[in-house]
Design a protein around this motif. Structure first.
Motif, PDB file in Angstrom:
ATOM      1  N   ILE A  51       0.846  -1.203   0.000  1.00 49.67           N
ATOM      2  CA  ILE A  51       0.000   0.000   0.000  1.00 49.67           C
ATOM      3  C   ILE A  51       0.878   1.248   0.000  1.00 49.67           C
ATOM      4  O   ILE A  51       0.638   2.194  -0.751  1.00 49.67           O
ATOM      5  CB  ILE A  51      -0.950  -0.015   1.211  1.00 49.67           C
ATOM      6  N   LEU A  52       1.914   1.237   0.810  1.00 48.60           N
ATOM      7  CA  LEU A  52       2.831   2.364   0.876  1.00 48.60           C
ATOM      8  C   LEU A  52       3.565   2.553  -0.453  1.00 48.60           C
ATOM      9  O   LEU A  52       3.726   3.675  -0.938  1.00 48.60           O
ATOM     10  CB  LEU A  52       3.836   2.151   2.016  1.00 48.60           C
ATOM     11  N   PHE A  53       3.974   1.466  -1.068  1.00 44.89           N
ATOM     12  CA  PHE A  53       4.668   1.536  -2.353  1.00 44.89           C
ATOM     13  C   PHE A  53       3.751   2.096  -3.436  1.00 44.89           C
ATOM     14  O   PHE A  53       4.161   2.949  -4.221  1.00 44.89           O
ATOM     15  CB  PHE A  53       5.175   0.155  -2.742  1.00 44.89           C
ATOM     16  N   ARG A  54       2.498   1.631  -3.501  1.00 43.31           N
ATOM     17  CA  ARG A  54       1.548   2.155  -4.485  1.00 43.31           C
ATOM     18  C   ARG A  54       1.301   3.648  -4.293  1.00 43.31           C
ATOM     19  O   ARG A  54       1.229   4.415  -5.253  1.00 43.31           O
ATOM     20  CB  ARG A  54       0.225   1.405  -4.395  1.00 43.31           C
ATOM     21  N   TRP A  55       1.184   4.070  -3.036  1.00 41.84           N
ATOM     22  CA  TRP A  55       0.942   5.477  -2.736  1.00 41.84           C
ATOM     23  C   TRP A  55       2.140   6.325  -3.160  1.00 41.84           C
ATOM     24  O   TRP A  55       1.969   7.373  -3.796  1.00 41.84           O
ATOM     25  CB  TRP A  55       0.665   5.648  -1.246  1.00 41.84           C
TER      26      TRP A  55
END
Length: 90
Positions: free
Chosen positions: A21-25
């Protein structure tokens, strides 16, 4: 021992659930920022390339000089190579 297991579970939880999720954001943030600035597709379009410098003998640095080109032999006598007989084994 209990502390090690707890920390291991937290690390696995972070890697498995929070990191994607952090990487996508972060990826979406940087792509939007570069699209907004106009540098996503045309990052090096307006930069001028430096002209190669001359090294004193009339040629620019990086030029290629070919002194000798060997003659290529005629390939008219080439019959396609040697053929080897084989047996198919089933």
């Amino acid at each position: 021992m209990l502390k090690f297991i707890f920390v291991t579970i937290l690390v696995i939880f972070f890697i498995r659930l929070v990191a994607p999720i952090l990487f996508r954001w972060l990826l979406a943030f940087f792509v939007k920022k570069s699209l907004r600035n106009g540098t996503f597709f045309y990052s090096n379009m307006n930069q001028q390339r430096p002209e190669p410098q001359s090294n004193g003998n009339g040629r620019r640095q990086g030029d290629v000089k070919i002194d000798y080109v060997p003659e290529q032999p005629d390939r008219k006598d080439f019959n396609g190579g040697q053929y080897v007989d084989y047996e198919e084994i089933k």
